[in-house]
Scaffold this motif. Sequence first.
Motif, PDB file in Angstrom:
ATOM      1  N   GLY A 382      -6.957   6.442 -12.401  1.00 18.91           N
ATOM      2  CA  GLY A 382      -7.919   6.166 -11.345  1.00 18.91           C
ATOM      3  C   GLY A 382      -7.443   5.065 -10.423  1.00 18.91           C
ATOM      4  N   GLY A 383      -6.837   4.027 -11.014  1.00 25.45           N
ATOM      5  CA  GLY A 383      -6.316   2.930 -10.202  1.00 25.45           C
ATOM      6  C   GLY A 383      -5.165   3.357  -9.321  1.00 25.45           C
ATOM      7  N   LEU A 384      -4.250   4.163  -9.888  1.00 22.06           N
ATOM      8  CA  LEU A 384      -3.141   4.674  -9.085  1.00 22.06           C
ATOM      9  C   LEU A 384      -3.661   5.585  -7.968  1.00 22.06           C
ATOM     10  N   GLY A 385      -4.671   6.393  -8.298  1.00 18.26           N
ATOM     11  CA  GLY A 385      -5.238   7.278  -7.299  1.00 18.26           C
ATOM     12  C   GLY A 385      -5.840   6.518  -6.137  1.00 18.26           C
ATOM     13  N   ALA A 386      -6.417   5.354  -6.430  1.00 20.66           N
ATOM     14  CA  ALA A 386      -7.020   4.546  -5.366  1.00 20.66           C
ATOM     15  C   ALA A 386      -5.967   4.000  -4.407  1.00 20.66           C
ATOM     16  N   LEU A 387      -4.699   3.960  -4.836  1.00 14.66           N
ATOM     17  CA  LEU A 387      -3.628   3.482  -3.969  1.00 14.66           C
ATOM     18  C   LEU A 387      -3.208   4.529  -2.943  1.00 14.66           C
ATOM     19  N   LEU A 388      -3.561   5.772  -3.190  1.00 14.86           N
ATOM     20  CA  LEU A 388      -3.106   6.845  -2.310  1.00 14.86           C
ATOM     21  C   LEU A 388      -3.768   6.798  -0.939  1.00 14.86           C
ATOM     22  N   GLY A 389      -5.028   6.357  -0.884  1.00 14.07           N
ATOM     23  CA  GLY A 389      -5.723   6.248   0.396  1.00 14.07           C
ATOM     24  C   GLY A 389      -5.033   5.304   1.359  1.00 14.07           C
ATOM     25  N   PRO A 390      -4.724   4.058   0.944  1.00 18.02           N
ATOM     26  CA  PRO A 390      -4.013   3.133   1.843  1.00 18.02           C
ATOM     27  C   PRO A 390      -2.651   3.665   2.282  1.00 18.02           C
ATOM     28  N   ILE A 391      -1.928   4.329   1.382  1.00 13.83           N
ATOM     29  CA  ILE A 391      -0.629   4.902   1.754  1.00 13.83           C
ATOM     30  C   ILE A 391      -0.812   5.929   2.860  1.00 13.83           C
ATOM     31  N   PHE A 392      -1.795   6.809   2.671  1.00 15.22           N
ATOM     32  CA  PHE A 392      -2.073   7.830   3.677  1.00 15.22           C
ATOM     33  C   PHE A 392      -2.447   7.188   5.006  1.00 15.22           C
ATOM     34  N   GLY A 393      -3.293   6.165   4.957  1.00 14.33           N
ATOM     35  CA  GLY A 393      -3.730   5.502   6.179  1.00 14.33           C
ATOM     36  C   GLY A 393      -2.587   4.887   6.956  1.00 14.33           C
ATOM     37  N   VAL A 394      -1.679   4.208   6.256  1.00  7.63           N
ATOM     38  CA  VAL A 394      -0.537   3.567   6.913  1.00  7.63           C
ATOM     39  C   VAL A 394       0.375   4.617   7.548  1.00  7.63           C
ATOM     40  N   ILE A 395       0.676   5.674   6.798  1.00 11.86           N
ATOM     41  CA  ILE A 395       1.584   6.706   7.309  1.00 11.86           C
ATOM     42  C   ILE A 395       0.977   7.431   8.507  1.00 11.86           C
ATOM     43  N   MET A 396      -0.304   7.762   8.433  1.00 14.16           N
ATOM     44  CA  MET A 396      -0.947   8.453   9.551  1.00 14.16           C
ATOM     45  C   MET A 396      -1.016   7.577  10.801  1.00 14.16           C
ATOM     46  N   PHE A 435      -0.560  -2.335   3.633  1.00 15.90           N
ATOM     47  CA  PHE A 435      -0.854  -1.608   2.397  1.00 15.90           C
ATOM     48  C   PHE A 435      -1.485  -2.503   1.330  1.00 15.90           C
ATOM     49  N   VAL A 436      -0.959  -3.680   1.115  1.00 14.77           N
ATOM     50  CA  VAL A 436      -1.370  -4.532  -0.016  1.00 14.77           C
ATOM     51  C   VAL A 436      -2.858  -4.887   0.020  1.00 14.77           C
ATOM     52  N   PRO A 437      -3.391  -5.476   1.103  1.00  9.25           N
ATOM     53  CA  PRO A 437      -4.829  -5.809   1.087  1.00  9.25           C
ATOM     54  C   PRO A 437      -5.716  -4.562   1.027  1.00  9.25           C
ATOM     55  N   ALA A 438      -5.307  -3.489   1.725  1.00 10.12           N
ATOM     56  CA  ALA A 438      -6.100  -2.261   1.690  1.00 10.12           C
ATOM     57  C   ALA A 438      -6.116  -1.680   0.286  1.00 10.12           C
ATOM     58  N   ALA A 439      -4.961  -1.726  -0.387  1.00 12.36           N
ATOM     59  CA  ALA A 439      -4.865  -1.200  -1.747  1.00 12.36           C
ATOM     60  C   ALA A 439      -5.687  -2.039  -2.719  1.00 12.36           C
ATOM     61  N   ALA A 440      -5.634  -3.354  -2.558  1.00  8.97           N
ATOM     62  CA  ALA A 440      -6.391  -4.236  -3.446  1.00  8.97           C
ATOM     63  C   ALA A 440      -7.885  -3.960  -3.347  1.00  8.97           C
ATOM     64  N   ILE A 441      -8.374  -3.843  -2.132  1.00 15.24           N
ATOM     65  CA  ILE A 441      -9.807  -3.576  -1.929  1.00 15.24           C
ATOM     66  C   ILE A 441     -10.174  -2.191  -2.450  1.00 15.24           C
ATOM     67  N   SER A 442      -9.312  -1.208  -2.221  1.00 16.53           N
ATOM     68  CA  SER A 442      -9.570   0.155  -2.680  1.00 16.53           C
ATOM     69  C   SER A 442      -9.668   0.226  -4.198  1.00 16.53           C
ATOM     70  N   SER A 458     -13.822   5.069  -2.468  1.00  7.21           N
ATOM     71  CA  SER A 458     -12.699   4.130  -2.498  1.00  7.21           C
ATOM     72  C   SER A 458     -11.492   4.646  -1.714  1.00  7.21           C
ATOM     73  N   TRP A 459     -11.233   5.960  -1.787  1.00  2.00           N
ATOM     74  CA  TRP A 459     -10.091   6.517  -1.064  1.00  2.00           C
ATOM     75  C   TRP A 459     -10.266   6.307   0.435  1.00  2.00           C
ATOM     76  N   PHE A 460     -11.473   6.561   0.942  1.00  2.37           N
ATOM     77  CA  PHE A 460     -11.740   6.396   2.369  1.00  2.37           C
ATOM     78  C   PHE A 460     -11.665   4.927   2.777  1.00  2.37           C
ATOM     79  N   VAL A 461     -12.182   4.050   1.908  1.00  2.00           N
ATOM     80  CA  VAL A 461     -12.122   2.614   2.206  1.00  2.00           C
ATOM     81  C   VAL A 461     -10.672   2.188   2.371  1.00  2.00           C
ATOM     82  N   GLY A 462      -9.819   2.592   1.421  1.00  2.00           N
ATOM     83  CA  GLY A 462      -8.406   2.228   1.487  1.00  2.00           C
ATOM     84  C   GLY A 462      -7.691   2.842   2.671  1.00  2.00           C
ATOM     85  N   ALA A 463      -7.964   4.130   2.934  1.00  2.00           N
ATOM     86  CA  ALA A 463      -7.292   4.818   4.040  1.00  2.00           C
ATOM     87  C   ALA A 463      -7.660   4.204   5.388  1.00  2.00           C
ATOM     88  N   ILE A 464      -8.941   3.938   5.589  1.00  2.00           N
ATOM     89  CA  ILE A 464      -9.395   3.375   6.863  1.00  2.00           C
ATOM     90  C   ILE A 464      -8.856   1.961   7.052  1.00  2.00           C
TER      91      ILE A 464
END
Length: 493
Positions: A382-396, A435-442, A458-464
């Motif tokens: 679950g924690g690793l999954g929450a990191l995927l949103g910020p990664i997606f957000g940065v790349i997009m 990525f780091v602050p977005a991932a931490a919050i996510s 959480s995914w949307f929070v991190g991605a946005i």
Amino acid sequence: MTATDNRTATDPPGSASTTLYSYDLAPTKKEGRRWGAYNVFTLWANDVHSLGNYAFAIGLFALGLSVWGILLAFVLASVLLFLLLTLSGYMGHKTGVPFPVMSRIAFGTKGARIPAAVRGIVAIAWFGIQTYLASAVLNALLVAMFPRLQVLETSSALGLSTLGWITFLALWAIQVLIVSYGMHVIRKYMAIAAPTTLITMCALAIWMFVRAGGSISISTSQPLTGGAMWLQILQGAALWVVIYGTFVLNFCDFTRSAKSRKSIIGGNLIGIPVNMLFFAGIVVVLSGAQFKLDGRVITSPTDIVQTIPNLILLASASIALIILTIAVNLMANFVAPIYVLVNLFPQKLNFRRAGLVSAAIGLVILPWNLYDNPVVVNYFLGGLGALLGPIFGVIMADYWLLRKARVNVPDLYTDNPDGEYHYRNGYNPKAVWAFVPAAAISVIVALVPVFEVVAGFSWFVGAILGAAIYAVIGDRKPEFRDVDGEAIAVAAE
């Protein structure tokens, strides 16, 4: 020659680094792209109908959502996914490169290993878990057909019964064999598995509807209403997107072989909104019919399959579920780590060898023990999954907002300090800072109990957050050249 295609790859251009370039990582040539709309559709026709997805969707019924609430949740989710996956898919078609290479655009030629590794770890864990779930269905089928085999369930090793080991290793080997022949065989397998899955699940729903007397329960005895109902609908839609948080990242692994943008749009349109509503319809029929029959809320289609009185029909349904689970595993959990490993060791691993390494890791982690441990599933995965949103957000944000979809493809394969994506020693510090602050919050939103009410978002929070931060601090480079990847492409599928 590799498993990706049956034609010999060309040598890398002089500017390409051997640590960044290989046959399997190179962009596909336009004449080597064979994925049409139907092939894109089969991705979703298989993946949407996975056993895990059914368990999740049926769980919404158990939580008190009515039939109409479940359908609305899936309408919202399908619209969001269609938009996200189309944006991600266009990137793959434009550049022709797999996800680990795509990540270099934002994170740098070396920094891209960070998001690729996160995606790969999650995928390998779920590859093992999904194989275990399929083997459980095969276990039940074999015991039903040959009752004497039940004796093999009484002995165990490393947490799995003897029969469990036999079925797990058999399905594990089948998947390794399919992957060893490359993406073109995976494409063909999914093309066959998709109609098999759709017909089987539709037939199962009709059978249950008839058994229930031609009607179903619209909700459980204590359905949600008012604000609680709407929150659950939104949570359900958000969590459905989270389930595909991995896929929206590496969708380019498949669309790099798409014939055109129309293929992506057409396949996504039928495969996501239309197919997901079909999926939702099956879910409400299965769960509503079973609840009407005996007041029991099922947890997955296997609960119903195992009640089929006719052995031939039971065998057919069970085999279809196994075929389905293998298809889901191949596309969602096997391809991603293969490209991650090839990206890490391009001189030593090709598609086939990386597949063997991924499968071996998926075996040695003893995935049945992971699945039976809620702490591991909820907190680690679950924690690793929450990191995927910020990664997606940065790349997009990097690709669409800052670069306006203009990419210098040859520079994705060079470690020359003057390269567009070398940044600072191969790492883009601004992408990391976003990525780091977005991932931490996510992760906090996903795992800390006090945020349980909004954990599903959480995914949307991190991605946005990741996209917003990077859009502010990232470098806009309108002078980027729109370079066609054909210059260093290979004839790979």
